[in-house]
Design a protein around this motif. Structure first.
Motif, PDB file in Angstrom:
ATOM      1  N   GLU A 184      50.382   9.056 -14.924  1.00 26.73           N
ATOM      2  CA  GLU A 184      48.754   9.533 -14.976  1.00 26.73           C
ATOM      3  C   GLU A 184      49.164  10.191 -16.878  1.00 26.73           C
ATOM      4  N   LEU A 185      50.102  10.655 -17.047  1.00 24.70           N
ATOM      5  CA  LEU A 185      50.004  12.114 -18.616  1.00 24.70           C
ATOM      6  C   LEU A 185      49.488  10.949 -19.261  1.00 24.70           C
ATOM      7  N   ILE A 186      50.499  10.076 -19.143  1.00 24.60           N
ATOM      8  CA  ILE A 186      50.810   9.132 -20.848  1.00 24.60           C
ATOM      9  C   ILE A 186      49.156   8.321 -20.689  1.00 24.60           C
ATOM     10  N   LEU A 187      48.687   7.798 -19.616  1.00 25.83           N
ATOM     11  CA  LEU A 187      47.901   6.987 -19.719  1.00 25.83           C
ATOM     12  C   LEU A 187      46.423   8.135 -20.044  1.00 25.83           C
ATOM     13  N   SER A 188      46.375   9.053 -19.707  1.00 31.04           N
ATOM     14  CA  SER A 188      45.742  10.074 -19.894  1.00 31.04           C
ATOM     15  C   SER A 188      44.925  10.031 -21.715  1.00 31.04           C
ATOM     16  N   GLN A 189      46.064   9.779 -22.401  1.00 34.28           N
ATOM     17  CA  GLN A 189      45.876  10.641 -23.962  1.00 34.28           C
ATOM     18  C   GLN A 189      46.729   8.297 -24.599  1.00 34.28           C
ATOM     19  N   LEU A 196      39.884   3.710 -16.301  1.00 31.79           N
ATOM     20  CA  LEU A 196      38.813   2.183 -16.231  1.00 31.79           C
ATOM     21  C   LEU A 196      37.788   3.291 -16.880  1.00 31.79           C
ATOM     22  N   GLY A 197      37.112   2.321 -16.994  1.00 26.91           N
ATOM     23  CA  GLY A 197      34.994   2.958 -17.832  1.00 26.91           C
ATOM     24  C   GLY A 197      35.570   3.462 -18.901  1.00 26.91           C
ATOM     25  N   LYS A 198      36.992   3.591 -19.332  1.00 30.36           N
ATOM     26  CA  LYS A 198      37.604   4.305 -20.898  1.00 30.36           C
ATOM     27  C   LYS A 198      37.532   2.082 -21.724  1.00 30.36           C
ATOM     28  N   GLU A 199      37.217   2.585 -23.209  1.00 32.32           N
ATOM     29  CA  GLU A 199      37.460   1.085 -23.547  1.00 32.32           C
ATOM     30  C   GLU A 199      38.933   0.596 -23.871  1.00 32.32           C
ATOM     31  N   THR A 200      40.453   1.265 -23.418  1.00 34.84           N
ATOM     32  CA  THR A 200      41.634   0.853 -23.051  1.00 34.84           C
ATOM     33  C   THR A 200      41.793  -0.914 -22.881  1.00 34.84           C
ATOM     34  N   ASP A 201      42.937  -1.254 -24.008  1.00 38.56           N
ATOM     35  CA  ASP A 201      42.728  -2.679 -23.806  1.00 38.56           C
ATOM     36  C   ASP A 201      43.938  -2.523 -22.688  1.00 38.56           C
ATOM     37  N   TYR A 202      43.287  -2.996 -20.999  1.00 37.66           N
ATOM     38  CA  TYR A 202      44.923  -2.780 -20.346  1.00 37.66           C
ATOM     39  C   TYR A 202      44.614  -4.496 -19.930  1.00 37.66           C
ATOM     40  N   GLN A 203      46.007  -4.852 -18.972  1.00 35.28           N
ATOM     41  CA  GLN A 203      45.976  -5.929 -18.622  1.00 35.28           C
ATOM     42  C   GLN A 203      47.398  -5.700 -17.001  1.00 35.28           C
ATOM     43  N   VAL A 204      46.837  -6.215 -15.969  1.00 35.67           N
ATOM     44  CA  VAL A 204      47.861  -5.995 -14.762  1.00 35.67           C
ATOM     45  C   VAL A 204      48.733  -7.614 -14.974  1.00 35.67           C
ATOM     46  N   ILE A 205      49.516  -7.500 -14.262  1.00 34.26           N
ATOM     47  CA  ILE A 205      50.657  -8.864 -14.786  1.00 34.26           C
ATOM     48  C   ILE A 205      50.703  -9.075 -12.821  1.00 34.26           C
ATOM     49  N   GLN A 253      43.536  -7.555  -2.473  1.00 34.33           N
ATOM     50  CA  GLN A 253      43.246  -6.351  -1.549  1.00 34.33           C
ATOM     51  C   GLN A 253      42.370  -5.245  -2.934  1.00 34.33           C
ATOM     52  N   LEU A 254      44.078  -4.891  -4.239  1.00 39.17           N
ATOM     53  CA  LEU A 254      44.116  -4.129  -4.534  1.00 39.17           C
ATOM     54  C   LEU A 254      42.957  -4.058  -5.756  1.00 39.17           C
ATOM     55  N   GLN A 255      43.221  -5.077  -6.317  1.00 41.66           N
ATOM     56  CA  GLN A 255      42.395  -5.906  -7.264  1.00 41.66           C
ATOM     57  C   GLN A 255      40.598  -5.213  -7.029  1.00 41.66           C
ATOM     58  N   LYS A 256      39.976  -6.235  -5.261  1.00 41.19           N
ATOM     59  CA  LYS A 256      39.317  -5.947  -5.502  1.00 41.19           C
ATOM     60  C   LYS A 256      38.582  -4.044  -5.038  1.00 41.19           C
ATOM     61  N   GLN A 257      39.940  -2.990  -4.586  1.00 41.73           N
ATOM     62  CA  GLN A 257      39.399  -1.718  -4.961  1.00 41.73           C
ATOM     63  C   GLN A 257      38.967  -0.804  -5.672  1.00 41.73           C
ATOM     64  N   LEU A 258      40.097  -1.581  -6.740  1.00 44.80           N
ATOM     65  CA  LEU A 258      40.012  -0.748  -8.214  1.00 44.80           C
ATOM     66  C   LEU A 258      38.472  -1.637  -8.973  1.00 44.80           C
ATOM     67  N   GLN A 259      38.638  -2.770  -8.416  1.00 47.65           N
ATOM     68  CA  GLN A 259      37.044  -2.976  -9.116  1.00 47.65           C
ATOM     69  C   GLN A 259      37.510  -3.463 -10.958  1.00 47.65           C
ATOM     70  N   LEU A 260      38.926  -3.953 -10.671  1.00 46.45           N
ATOM     71  CA  LEU A 260      39.878  -5.064 -12.404  1.00 46.45           C
ATOM     72  C   LEU A 260      39.263  -6.288 -12.046  1.00 46.45           C
ATOM     73  N   PRO A 261      38.287  -6.334 -13.679  1.00 45.29           N
ATOM     74  CA  PRO A 261      38.285  -7.712 -13.805  1.00 45.29           C
ATOM     75  C   PRO A 261      38.753  -8.871 -13.487  1.00 45.29           C
ATOM     76  N   GLU A 262      38.559  -9.739 -13.285  1.00 44.28           N
ATOM     77  CA  GLU A 262      39.574 -11.260 -13.501  1.00 44.28           C
ATOM     78  C   GLU A 262      39.849 -11.460 -14.695  1.00 44.28           C
ATOM     79  N   ASP A 263      39.853 -11.211 -15.746  1.00 44.39           N
ATOM     80  CA  ASP A 263      39.624 -11.190 -17.190  1.00 44.39           C
ATOM     81  C   ASP A 263      41.113 -10.335 -17.272  1.00 44.39           C
TER      82      ASP A 263
END
Length: 365
Positions: free
Chosen positions: A300-305, A324-333, A349-359
């Protein structure tokens, strides 16, 4: 010298993220005298020693001890004997007597007013939770992905799940946080995403890190994590946050898929890896330019910066909420090669709960 009028608080720390939460809680609630217990949660000796040193540097803890109770590293015999003891005490209506013994083994007859526990998952934390209706305040830290999963009402058909179910139903603790634990209704839950919690049977839910800008917390971070190297992070093209593959049904085949995909994406660039604290895989990929983030630093400390770097997660992590909500370029495998029921139920289920877009999801295998 400690203020003799202060009430005592017990803090159970099992990893870097639990320590980060403890720093925040101590900075927000300075009225207590804090005593830390470091638990062995399948961490390497290096990480355990680092956590202890970090606790000392924080200046928040009046005392720091290491737990030697039965845990996941204790061996099958010791775990089986404790399970038998739990069943016998439960059958004779003496569960609270046993959980009191577990607490006394760690802190003696010390009186405390608050227990800040790492999760529902462990036997020691479960013992404190079992006494949360006896005038002690018990606060449960944010655990991770298990906090936003549905809890099952019955076990799967496996000996391991049956044992977990029995322990939770008897009220000792909640291994894996799969089931309901009745005494949580007397506890406060810490969460950085309270609106996403499906299980809400707590006395209260406190929004952690909502005041993370307070000066006491910020200065504690600088003391506790002096190995933070923002320059190294800024040089990376991709930062990979890993997970432990075995419990998900993955292994070497998935690591090779990840390696090949990352090499293709990097185009000769620099890869920075933040390993999961309990992960044993070495990532000895000599055909790529790789550096490693100190394992004792919370993700969390790394991601905050994070800034221009591309962020890749090898599994859905609740630390994603930091970006989430920032302009960070991220992907989940998502490893399509993993055919196990658990992985293929939990991932969507986690994808839905965190509202992670399919792209944002990368399918491999």
């Amino acid at each position: 010298m400690a203020d003799q009028s202060q009430e005592k608080a017990i803090v159970i720390i099992t990893g870097p993220y639990q320590l980060l939460q403890a720093l925040w809680y101590c900075s927000e609630h300075p009225q207590y005298e804090y005593h830390a217990i470091i638990k062995n949660a399948q961490l390497s000796e290096l990480v355990r020693e680092q956590i202890k040193a970090n606790c000392e540097r924080s200046g928040f803890f009046r005392s720091i001890s290491v737990s030697h109770g039965v845990n996941m590293d204790s061996g099958l015999l010791n775990q089986s004997l404790l399970m038998l003891k739990m069943c016998l005490y439960y059958l004779f209506g003496q569960r609270r007597r046993l959980t009191r013994q577990i607490i006394r083994r760690e802190i003696g007859d010390e009186k405390y007013s608050l227990a800040l526990v790492d999760s529902e998952n462990s036997i020691l934390s479960g013992a404190f939770i079992d006494h949360s209706d006896a005038g002690y305040r018990v606060v449960i830290m944010q655990e991770g992905v298990s906090d936003i999963l549905e809890r099952k009402s019955r076990p799967d058909r496996s000996a391991k799940q049956l044992a977990f179910y029995m322990v939770a139903r008897m009220g000792y603790c909640n291994p894996g946080v799969y089931y309901k634990l009745r005494k949580t209704q007397f506890c406060t839950k810490l969460s950085s995403f309270p609106q996403r919690l499906l299980y809400r049977q707590f006395a209260a839910i406190e929004d952690i890190f909502q005041h993370e800008g307070n000066d006491t917390f910020k200065s504690a971070i600088q003391r506790v994590f002096p190995q933070l190297d923002w320059g190294l992070y800024q040089q990376a093209d991709i930062i990979l946050f890993t997970t432990v593959m075995d419990p998900l049904g993955g292994g070497d085949a998935e690591q090779k898929l990840l390696h090949d995909w990352l090499k293709e994406q990097l185009h000769g660039g620099k890869l920075l890896i933040k390993k999961h604290p309990r992960e044993a895989y070495q990532y000895d990929w000599e055909d790529m330019d790789i550096s490693f983030i100190d394992p004792g630093i919370p993700a969390e400390l790394i991601l905050s910066q994070s800034g221009r770097q591309r962020i890749v997660f090898s599994f859905v992590s609740t630390s994603i909420v930091e970006i989430l909500g920032k302009e960070t370029d991220y992907q989940v495998i998502r490893f399509d090669s993993i055919k196990g029921k658990y992985y293929n139920q939990v991932f969507p289920q986690l994808q839905k709960q965190l509202q992670l877009p399919e792209d944002r999801i990368v399918h491999l295998g």
